[in-house]
Design a protein around this motif. Structure first.
Motif, PDB file in Angstrom:
ATOM      1  N   ALA A   1       0.784  -0.803  -0.130  1.00  0.00           N
ATOM      2  CA  ALA A   1      -0.380  -0.197   0.066  1.00  0.00           C
ATOM      3  C   ALA A   1       0.785   1.515  -0.092  1.00  0.00           C
ATOM      4  O   ALA A   1       1.808   1.288   0.180  1.00  0.00           O
ATOM      5  CB  ALA A   1      -1.133  -0.106   1.378  1.00  0.00           C
ATOM      6  N   GLY A   2       0.686   2.440  -0.423  1.00  0.00           N
ATOM      7  CA  GLY A   2       0.735   3.303  -0.191  1.00  0.00           C
ATOM      8  C   GLY A   2       0.397   4.205   0.430  1.00  0.00           C
ATOM      9  O   GLY A   2      -0.353   3.611   1.505  1.00  0.00           O
ATOM     10  N   PRO A   3       0.777   5.372   1.265  1.00  0.00           N
ATOM     11  CA  PRO A   3      -0.158   5.685   2.052  1.00  0.00           C
ATOM     12  C   PRO A   3      -2.020   6.685   2.458  1.00  0.00           C
ATOM     13  O   PRO A   3      -2.419   6.377   3.226  1.00  0.00           O
ATOM     14  CB  PRO A   3       0.614   7.342   2.364  1.00  0.00           C
ATOM     15  N   GLY A   4      -1.817   5.775   0.772  1.00  0.00           N
ATOM     16  CA  GLY A   4      -3.463   6.032   1.018  1.00  0.00           C
ATOM     17  C   GLY A   4      -4.681   5.505   1.290  1.00  0.00           C
ATOM     18  O   GLY A   4      -5.166   5.214   1.198  1.00  0.00           O
ATOM     19  N   VAL A   5      -3.491   4.126   2.121  1.00  0.00           N
ATOM     20  CA  VAL A   5      -4.349   2.657   2.619  1.00  0.00           C
ATOM     21  C   VAL A   5      -5.023   3.645   4.190  1.00  0.00           C
ATOM     22  O   VAL A   5      -5.759   3.211   4.983  1.00  0.00           O
ATOM     23  CB  VAL A   5      -3.511   2.138   3.111  1.00  0.00           C
ATOM     24  N   ARG A   6      -4.741   4.628   4.310  1.00  0.00           N
ATOM     25  CA  ARG A   6      -6.011   5.592   5.073  1.00  0.00           C
ATOM     26  C   ARG A   6      -7.410   5.707   4.497  1.00  0.00           C
ATOM     27  O   ARG A   6      -7.904   5.810   5.288  1.00  0.00           O
ATOM     28  CB  ARG A   6      -4.891   7.195   5.719  1.00  0.00           C
ATOM     29  N   HIS A   7      -7.655   6.075   3.404  1.00  0.00           N
ATOM     30  CA  HIS A   7      -8.586   5.820   2.950  1.00  0.00           C
ATOM     31  C   HIS A   7      -9.255   4.438   2.952  1.00  0.00           C
ATOM     32  O   HIS A   7     -10.470   4.870   3.483  1.00  0.00           O
ATOM     33  CB  HIS A   7      -8.855   6.221   2.004  1.00  0.00           C
ATOM     34  N   LEU A   8      -8.488   4.080   2.955  1.00  0.00           N
ATOM     35  CA  LEU A   8      -9.436   2.014   3.136  1.00  0.00           C
ATOM     36  C   LEU A   8      -9.818   2.309   4.862  1.00  0.00           C
ATOM     37  O   LEU A   8     -10.687   1.671   4.902  1.00  0.00           O
ATOM     38  CB  LEU A   8      -8.974   1.034   2.837  1.00  0.00           C
TER      39      LEU A   8
ATOM     40  N   ILE B   1      -4.930   1.326  -4.736  1.00  0.00           N
ATOM     41  CA  ILE B   1      -4.299   2.389  -3.610  1.00  0.00           C
ATOM     42  C   ILE B   1      -3.847   1.087  -2.411  1.00  0.00           C
ATOM     43  O   ILE B   1      -2.827   1.300  -1.291  1.00  0.00           O
ATOM     44  CB  ILE B   1      -5.577   3.363  -2.872  1.00  0.00           C
ATOM     45  N   VAL B   2      -3.764   0.058  -3.007  1.00  0.00           N
ATOM     46  CA  VAL B   2      -3.713  -1.262  -2.574  1.00  0.00           C
ATOM     47  C   VAL B   2      -3.296  -2.025  -4.150  1.00  0.00           C
ATOM     48  O   VAL B   2      -3.854  -1.711  -4.394  1.00  0.00           O
ATOM     49  CB  VAL B   2      -4.095  -1.904  -1.354  1.00  0.00           C
ATOM     50  N   ALA B   3      -1.897  -3.175  -3.031  1.00  0.00           N
ATOM     51  CA  ALA B   3      -2.408  -4.240  -4.297  1.00  0.00           C
ATOM     52  C   ALA B   3      -2.292  -5.686  -3.186  1.00  0.00           C
ATOM     53  O   ALA B   3      -1.654  -5.767  -2.102  1.00  0.00           O
ATOM     54  CB  ALA B   3      -1.347  -4.409  -5.368  1.00  0.00           C
ATOM     55  N   VAL B   4      -3.200  -6.729  -3.305  1.00  0.00           N
ATOM     56  CA  VAL B   4      -2.247  -7.863  -2.535  1.00  0.00           C
ATOM     57  C   VAL B   4      -1.664  -8.074  -3.889  1.00  0.00           C
ATOM     58  O   VAL B   4      -2.524  -9.279  -4.901  1.00  0.00           O
ATOM     59  CB  VAL B   4      -4.354  -8.574  -2.492  1.00  0.00           C
TER      60      VAL B   4
ATOM     61  N   ASP C   1     -11.035  -7.480   2.041  1.00  0.00           N
ATOM     62  CA  ASP C   1     -11.949  -7.322   2.681  1.00  0.00           C
ATOM     63  C   ASP C   1     -11.999  -7.394   4.567  1.00  0.00           C
ATOM     64  O   ASP C   1     -13.082  -6.771   5.290  1.00  0.00           O
ATOM     65  CB  ASP C   1     -13.327  -8.556   2.451  1.00  0.00           C
ATOM     66  N   SER C   2     -11.940  -8.674   4.715  1.00  0.00           N
ATOM     67  CA  SER C   2     -10.773  -8.725   5.906  1.00  0.00           C
ATOM     68  C   SER C   2     -10.448  -7.704   6.817  1.00  0.00           C
ATOM     69  O   SER C   2     -10.427  -7.217   7.764  1.00  0.00           O
ATOM     70  CB  SER C   2     -10.600 -10.511   6.497  1.00  0.00           C
ATOM     71  N   PHE C   3      -9.383  -7.277   6.002  1.00  0.00           N
ATOM     72  CA  PHE C   3      -8.045  -6.682   6.695  1.00  0.00           C
ATOM     73  C   PHE C   3      -8.786  -5.042   6.507  1.00  0.00           C
ATOM     74  O   PHE C   3      -9.081  -4.580   7.622  1.00  0.00           O
ATOM     75  CB  PHE C   3      -7.326  -5.942   5.858  1.00  0.00           C
ATOM     76  N   ALA C   4      -9.568  -4.637   5.311  1.00  0.00           N
ATOM     77  CA  ALA C   4     -10.708  -3.497   5.444  1.00  0.00           C
ATOM     78  C   ALA C   4     -12.011  -3.509   7.340  1.00  0.00           C
ATOM     79  O   ALA C   4     -11.995  -2.718   7.503  1.00  0.00           O
ATOM     80  CB  ALA C   4     -11.230  -3.028   4.453  1.00  0.00           C
TER      81      ALA C   4
END
Length: 179
Positions: free
Chosen positions: A128-135, A150-153, A162-165
């Motif tokens: 993830a980049g810093p935009g992970v805060r939006h998730l 914003i992220v990549a698995v 989904d579980s992470f969020a």
């Protein structure tokens, strides 16, 4: 000045010195020191509301990312899993079991404070980049976070996002009128 404050905290029973085998020593919170954790995490959730995106040149450290995970951790909604999270040069292993979170630093290399990494492979490796805060803030869904890069698995099923969020979420505060 920092050493003086650590000494005061140690004398006050808030922290204790813990030797690491062949690595020096670290300070850790005592049970009394840990008792303030809910307050510190609540302050973190409160501050998250006003936090903007990082500016170029802002540094994300292992400590700041660890604190962010603890702040966003929703024990009552947590899904048991092993997540490996990479943000910039920082990589952490977040182990979630029975509503408990344990975070271990993978990179940059550090002494194994609080134990070693789990032996099992992570269920998901998330970059993830810093935009992970939006998730984490619920401003984008996991599907939108993937679509917007914003992220990549990069290892494991994308459904783990989904579980992470669900597990790491900071709900927006509902604040009434200030007038």
């Amino acid at each position: 000045m920092g050493a003086f404050r650590l000494k005061e905290l140690q004398e006050g029973g808030v922290v204790r010195r813990v030797p690491l085998s062949n690595c020096g020593l670290v300070y850790e919170l005592t049970p009394y020191g840990r008792s303030i954790e809910p307050i510190v995490l609540a302050l973190g959730r409160w501050g998250f509301q006003a936090m903007g995106d990082p500016e170029p040149g802002d540094v994300i450290t292992a400590d700041s990312l660890t604190m962010a995970l603890h702040t966003a951790f929703m024990a009552d909604r947590a899904v048991d899993a092993e997540y490996e999270l990479h943000v910039g040069d920082v990589a952490l292993r977040a182990s979630v079991r029975e509503g408990e979170l344990r975070v271990a630093q993978i990179a940059p290399p550090a002494p194994p404070v609080g134990g070693s990494l789990p032996d099992a492979e992570p269920d998901a490796v998330i970059v993830a980049g810093p935009g992970v805060r939006h998730l984490i803030g619920g401003e984008v869904t996991p599907a939108e976070a993937l679509a917007q890069d914003i992220v990549a698995v990069v290892r494991g099923e994308e459904s783990w996002l989904d579980s992470f969020a669900t597990t790491f979420h900071i709900a927006r505060l509902k604040v009434g009128s200030m007038t």
